[in-house]
Design an enzyme around this catalytic site. Sequence first.
Site, PDB file in Angstrom:
ATOM      1  N   LYS A  40       0.844  -1.207   0.000  1.00  0.00           N
ATOM      2  CA  LYS A  40       0.000   0.000   0.000  1.00  0.00           C
ATOM      3  C   LYS A  40       0.881   1.260   0.000  1.00  0.00           C
ATOM      4  O   LYS A  40       2.066   1.198   0.337  1.00  0.00           O
ATOM      5  CB  LYS A  40      -0.890  -0.012   1.243  1.00  0.00           C
ATOM      6  CG  LYS A  40      -0.105  -0.080   2.556  1.00  0.00           C
ATOM      7  CD  LYS A  40      -1.009  -0.366   3.741  1.00  0.00           C
ATOM      8  CE  LYS A  40      -0.182  -0.474   5.015  1.00  0.00           C
ATOM      9  NZ  LYS A  40      -1.009  -0.802   6.170  1.00  0.00           N
ATOM     10  N   TYR A 261      14.547  30.459   8.319  1.00  0.00           N
ATOM     11  CA  TYR A 261      13.336  31.152   8.740  1.00  0.00           C
ATOM     12  C   TYR A 261      13.286  31.321  10.251  1.00  0.00           C
ATOM     13  O   TYR A 261      13.582  30.374  10.998  1.00  0.00           O
ATOM     14  CB  TYR A 261      12.091  30.366   8.310  1.00  0.00           C
ATOM     15  CG  TYR A 261      11.732  30.557   6.849  1.00  0.00           C
ATOM     16  CD1 TYR A 261      11.389  31.807   6.352  1.00  0.00           C
ATOM     17  CD2 TYR A 261      11.737  29.475   5.984  1.00  0.00           C
ATOM     18  CE1 TYR A 261      11.059  31.979   5.016  1.00  0.00           C
ATOM     19  CE2 TYR A 261      11.395  29.626   4.655  1.00  0.00           C
ATOM     20  CZ  TYR A 261      11.061  30.889   4.168  1.00  0.00           C
ATOM     21  OH  TYR A 261      10.734  31.049   2.854  1.00  0.00           O
TER      22      TYR A 261
HETATM   23  C1  LIG Z   1      -0.282  -1.760   6.826  1.00  0.00           C
HETATM   24  C2  LIG Z   1      -0.875  -3.052   7.194  1.00  0.00           C
HETATM   25  C3  LIG Z   1      -0.081  -4.209   7.242  1.00  0.00           C
HETATM   26  C4  LIG Z   1       1.429  -4.155   7.154  1.00  0.00           C
HETATM   27  O1  LIG Z   1       1.903  -3.624   8.391  1.00  0.00           O
HETATM   28  P1  LIG Z   1       3.447  -3.459   8.726  1.00  0.00           P
HETATM   29  O2  LIG Z   1       3.443  -3.008  10.132  1.00  0.00           O
HETATM   30  O3  LIG Z   1       3.964  -2.412   7.807  1.00  0.00           O
HETATM   31  O4  LIG Z   1       4.099  -4.762   8.503  1.00  0.00           O
HETATM   32  C5  LIG Z   1      -0.714  -5.426   7.452  1.00  0.00           C
HETATM   33  N1  LIG Z   1      -2.058  -5.497   7.638  1.00  0.00           N
HETATM   34  C6  LIG Z   1      -2.841  -4.399   7.632  1.00  0.00           C
HETATM   35  C7  LIG Z   1      -4.289  -4.546   7.854  1.00  0.00           C
HETATM   36  C8  LIG Z   1      -2.288  -3.143   7.431  1.00  0.00           C
HETATM   37  O5  LIG Z   1      -3.062  -2.055   7.461  1.00  0.00           O
END
Ligand SMILES: *Cc1c(COP(=O)(O)O)cnc(C)c1O
Length: 373
Positions: A40, A261
Site C-alpha cells: 500500500k 526562517y
Molecule cells: C499496513 C498493514 C499491514 C502491514 O503492516 P506493517 O506493520 O507495515 O508490517 C498489514 N495489515 C494491515 C491490515 C495493514 O493495514
Amino acid sequence: MQQPAGRAGAILTIDLGAVRSNYRFLRSKLVSAQCGAAVKADSYGLGAARISEALFEEGCRHFFVAHLEEAIALRPHLPEAASIYVMHGSPVGYEAEFLEHGCIPVLNSCQQILAWRDLAQEKQQELPAIIQLDTGMSRMGMSPTEVQAWLADPGFIDGIQVQYLMSHLACAENQQSPVNQQQLQSFQALRRQLPQSRATLANSSGIFLGPDFHFDLVRPGAALYGLTPVAGEDNPLQPVAHLQGKIIQTREIAAGTGVGYSLTYRSTQVRRIATVAVGYADGWLRSLSNRGTVFIGDTPVPMVGNVSMDTVTLDVSDVALELLYPGALVDLISAKNTADQVAERAGTIGYEILTSLGLRYQRHYIDTPAQPA
Ligand SMILES: *Cc1c(COP(=O)(O)O)cnc(C)c1O
C-alpha cells in the site's frame, strides 16, 4: 555507490536486492504460513510496481493495498497468479470494478458483505473476498455485533468465497503488550464460531511474536522496507532506502549570525553552513529543524535552522573543504542514519519518514538476481 545526481536536488536509491533479502528472511521465520506483502501507499513510498515485481520473483503471491485505485494501478505489473487484496474494501457502488480489474476486496462490515453478496447473485458466480474481523483495534473489520448478525443468518455469505478471515494487531511491535495475546484469543474464538476458513493476522511485527500468530498467511510491509519490527531490539533487516541530497552552496558565517526562517539557530562562533536542496515539500519533515543529523562521508553533520520547503541548512564546519562543492552529495537516509533513526529525531515513526518521501527526487533502483523459493 554514488550515482550522478542529474538535475534533481536529491537522489533516492531503492535497493530491491535488500527487499528480496528481507522477504526471504521473513519467510524463513515461518513454518507453514505463506508470506504476503503490504505494498500500500506505493510500497511505503518506495515504488509498488518495481517492488511487487521483485517480490513475485521471490515467490510472493499475496499483495495488499489500501485503495481500489492502488490495486488497479498495480494489476498490470503482476501475473494472474498474484492476488491483490484491497484492505479498505470497495468504495460504495464500485464493487463491479473488482471483477473488471481482477482484484479482491477485504470486506470490513455487514454493508460491504451485503454489497459483495448482491454482486455475486447478479453475476451468478462465487466471488472471492477476505473478511476482516475487529479483534480489539476498533479501526477496521466486523464488530462483535456484526459477527452476531452473521451467525444469525445462514445465508449471510452466500456466493462469497472466503479466502481468509483476517484481523490486525494494534500493539505487535511491543512484545510485552498483553494486547497481543488478547487479540490472538479473540481471533481464535471468532474463528471457532464462523465457517472454517484460512486465516491471516500478522503484520511485520506480528511475525516476530511467534508461530501462534502466523496462521496461513502473514502480511508484512515495514520489515520488507527495512524498518525495525521489534521495539527496543536490533533490527535484523537490511535498509532499503538511501536518500542523498545535493549541496547548492556553502557560506561562512560570523559568530552571532542567524540561519533560516525565524533565525531559530544562531552561531556562537564562526561556522560554515551548507544549503542542501531537500525540504519539507520533499518529505524531509520540518520537525527535524535543529534536531536532525545527516552524514557527509563518515562525518555526522547537524542540521541547523528551520527546515524550509525546498532546502535544509547544515553546519559543515567539521567537514573537509574538498567535500563541500556545489553538487556534492550528503547522506540524509543511509545505513548509518536509517529511516527509523531519522524518525526518532523527528518525533515520528519510520513508516511516516518513508511514506513522506517526495516526488522531486531522482529515483534509482538497484537489484540483485532473484532467489525463488
Ligand atoms: C499496513 C498493514 C499491514 C502491514 O503492516 P506493517 O506493520 O507495515 O508490517 C498489514 N495489515 C494491515 C491490515 C495493514 O493495514
